[in-house]
Scaffold this motif. Structure first.
Motif, PDB file in Angstrom:
ATOM      1  N   ASP A 190       0.770  -1.174   0.021  1.00  0.00           N
ATOM      2  CA  ASP A 190      -0.084   0.159   0.062  1.00  0.00           C
ATOM      3  C   ASP A 190       0.829   1.302  -0.092  1.00  0.00           C
ATOM      4  O   ASP A 190       0.787   2.168   0.849  1.00  0.00           O
ATOM      5  CB  ASP A 190      -1.010  -0.093   1.194  1.00  0.00           C
TER       6      ASP A 190
ATOM      7  N   ASN B  17      -0.621   5.048   0.523  1.00  0.00           N
ATOM      8  CA  ASN B  17      -1.100   4.980   2.067  1.00  0.00           C
ATOM      9  C   ASN B  17       0.417   5.254   2.972  1.00  0.00           C
ATOM     10  O   ASN B  17      -0.069   6.125   3.628  1.00  0.00           O
ATOM     11  CB  ASN B  17      -1.725   3.679   2.794  1.00  0.00           C
TER      12      ASN B  17
ATOM     13  N   SER C 293      -2.669   1.190  -3.836  1.00  0.00           N
ATOM     14  CA  SER C 293      -3.383   1.597  -2.751  1.00  0.00           C
ATOM     15  C   SER C 293      -5.144   0.987  -3.278  1.00  0.00           C
ATOM     16  O   SER C 293      -5.933   1.848  -3.572  1.00  0.00           O
ATOM     17  CB  SER C 293      -3.424   2.940  -2.689  1.00  0.00           C
TER      18      SER C 293
ATOM     19  N   CYS D 235      -7.051  -1.001  -1.415  1.00  0.00           N
ATOM     20  CA  CYS D 235      -7.696  -1.668  -0.153  1.00  0.00           C
ATOM     21  C   CYS D 235      -9.049  -1.902  -0.319  1.00  0.00           C
ATOM     22  O   CYS D 235      -9.845  -2.855   0.126  1.00  0.00           O
ATOM     23  CB  CYS D 235      -7.215  -1.060   0.988  1.00  0.00           C
TER      24      CYS D 235
ATOM     25  N   THR E 250      -4.265   0.186  10.739  1.00  0.00           N
ATOM     26  CA  THR E 250      -3.913   1.137   9.490  1.00  0.00           C
ATOM     27  C   THR E 250      -5.001   2.318   9.178  1.00  0.00           C
ATOM     28  O   THR E 250      -6.042   1.893   9.011  1.00  0.00           O
ATOM     29  CB  THR E 250      -3.837   0.317   8.286  1.00  0.00           C
TER      30      THR E 250
ATOM     31  N   HIS F 206      -7.723   3.317   5.398  1.00  0.00           N
ATOM     32  CA  HIS F 206      -7.525   2.032   5.174  1.00  0.00           C
ATOM     33  C   HIS F 206      -9.153   1.258   5.086  1.00  0.00           C
ATOM     34  O   HIS F 206      -9.801   1.816   5.770  1.00  0.00           O
ATOM     35  CB  HIS F 206      -6.727   1.356   5.837  1.00  0.00           C
TER      36      HIS F 206
END
Length: 423
Positions: A119, A122, A171, A173, A349, A352
């Protein structure tokens, strides 16, 4: 006289040895070695610079494999970061990077590197105060890319295991969390989304949408994709399929690398719509601690009812954590709610999305899955203060504690979308 000749010979030998030593090539890191070995082939217009277009040509080339593919994927991944927008990827740039990198410790193991490079955007946002002039660790991402290629080996195995899933450096998620929830709730539907074909391509069949063909990801694409250990290439394939679907929807040429359109984030709600053919509903939680407490009597019963129904009906569910911007006193500075920012536990996180994988009404405990797939052991008693014991991304916590720091709960609702015309 003989002594003079011997001295002369010694001087000559010393000079020859020094000349040979001086002619030895400068040591290079593994990543720089691969890039320089391929420089002539990859720098197609011979301008001593690797452009995004030249990098894409290499990434999309099925004949580029192994270490070459890992290096190409690394070039692709890092070059599209905001910090690299105005950086020219010249030989001189990589020579300077090489000199700096050789003075540092060796890169960690491939497995450790993979966890450190999950990621990427992020991570950039979480370390926004880092100097953008400091060069990225290209060798770290190169090592991680090699590991992802190896983990995706084996082609289409037909094995799907949530504990093996791990979000890659993209990124996305929002996509992997939705996919993980679908795997838990309706694994057979997930498996039906992608069908391997005899020619090595795949047919993607998102519910309510016309099927389309997805090519086999290149090794370079595997290097920057999400992976599922020992389960073959199904996760990179479906990641490519989702990117290709977005390209079709946005009218983007199909010669663009598909992960470009999913590498900058997105929302779980519309993703759930695509994966399931249904609609979604979101319950948004207030930002500040004060407003969360004031609305708990209304929001928590609604959450319990939705969670219970979704678990019973095997529907997809996700939850997001978005940390607000705060001042030195911990007060929120963005938006209209300027109260106290919620405490986000260690191991959680920020910015996220997570899959909701379980809920028990009796104990009022919710089970979440972090797409990063990592394990975490709290320093102290597990809970809101120190974080939650996590294995392969899975952890449980009281719903009231999740409510105290989570931002948005999203639920699939069973209302079919209208079929779209074929493209």
């Amino acid at each position: 006289m003989r002594v003079g000749r011997v001295s002369t010979v010694c001087v000559v030998l010393v000079l020859v040895w020094a000349s040979v030593r001086g002619a030895q090539p400068e040591p290079q890191t593994p990543f720089v070695t691969v890039v320089f070995r391929n420089w002539t082939a990859w720098d197609r217009n011979n301008d001593d610079q690797l452009s995004p277009e030249e990098i894409d040509l290499v990434v999309l080339n099925q004949s580029v494999t192994g270490d070459d593919a890992a290096a190409a994927g690394t070039l692709k991944l890092i070059s599209r970061r905001k910090q690299m927008k105005d950086v020219a990827l010249t030989k001189d740039y990589f020579q300077k990077y090489n000199q700096q990198r050789l003075t540092k410790a060796a890169a960690p193991s491939k497995e450790a590197a993979e966890l450190l490079t999950v990621d990427i955007l992020n991570q950039d946002s979480e370390t926004a105060n880092r100097s953008v002039t400091s060069p990225p660790d290209w060798d770290l991402y190169f090592s991680a890319g090699k590991n992802r290629i190896a983990r995706a080996a084996g082609g289409w195995t037909g094995r799907f295991n949530l504990d093996h899933l791990r979000q890659g450096p993209l990124s996305d998620c929002f996509f992997i969390s939705s996919l993980g929830s679908l795997l838990v709730q309706r694994p057979e539907q997930l498996k039906s989304l992608i069908t391997p074909l005899p020619d090595g391509t795949f047919r993607a069949s998102f519910p309510g949408r016309a099927p389309f063909i997805v090519r086999r990801p290149t090794d370079a694409e595997l290097a920057i994709s999400s992976v599922s250990a020992d389960d073959g290439c199904w996760l990179p394939v479906i990641e490519q399929a989702f990117g290709q679907y977005r390209m079709l929807k946005q009218g983007i040429d199909d010669d663009v690398e598909a992960t470009d359109v999913i590498s900058h984030g997105g929302r779980t709600g519309p993703t759930i719509d695509v994966l399931t053919g249904n609609r979604h509903k979101s319950i948004i939680v207030a930002v500040s601690v004060e407003w969360r407490k004031a609305q708990a009597g209304k929001i928590l019963p609604e959450l319990r009812a939705e969670l219970l129904a979704a678990i019973h009906e095997h529907r997809v569910m996700t939850v997001s954590v978005i940390a607000p911007t705060v001042d030195s006193a911990g007060k929120i500075t963005n938006g209209n709610d300027h109260g106290t920012a919620p405490h986000i536990p260690a191991g959680i996180t920020r910015h996220h999305a997570y899959a909701i994988v379980s809920y028990d009404l009796t104990s009022d405990v919710i089970g979440l899955w972090n797409p990063r797939g990592q394990s975490f052991t709290p320093k102290g008693t597990p809970g809101l203060e120190n974080g939650y014991t996590t294995e392969h991304g899975r952890f449980t916590l009281p719903l009231t504690e999740a409510y105290s720091f989570c931002t948005k709960f999203t639920f699939e609702i069973p209302r079919l979308l209208r079929s779209q015309p074929s493209r």
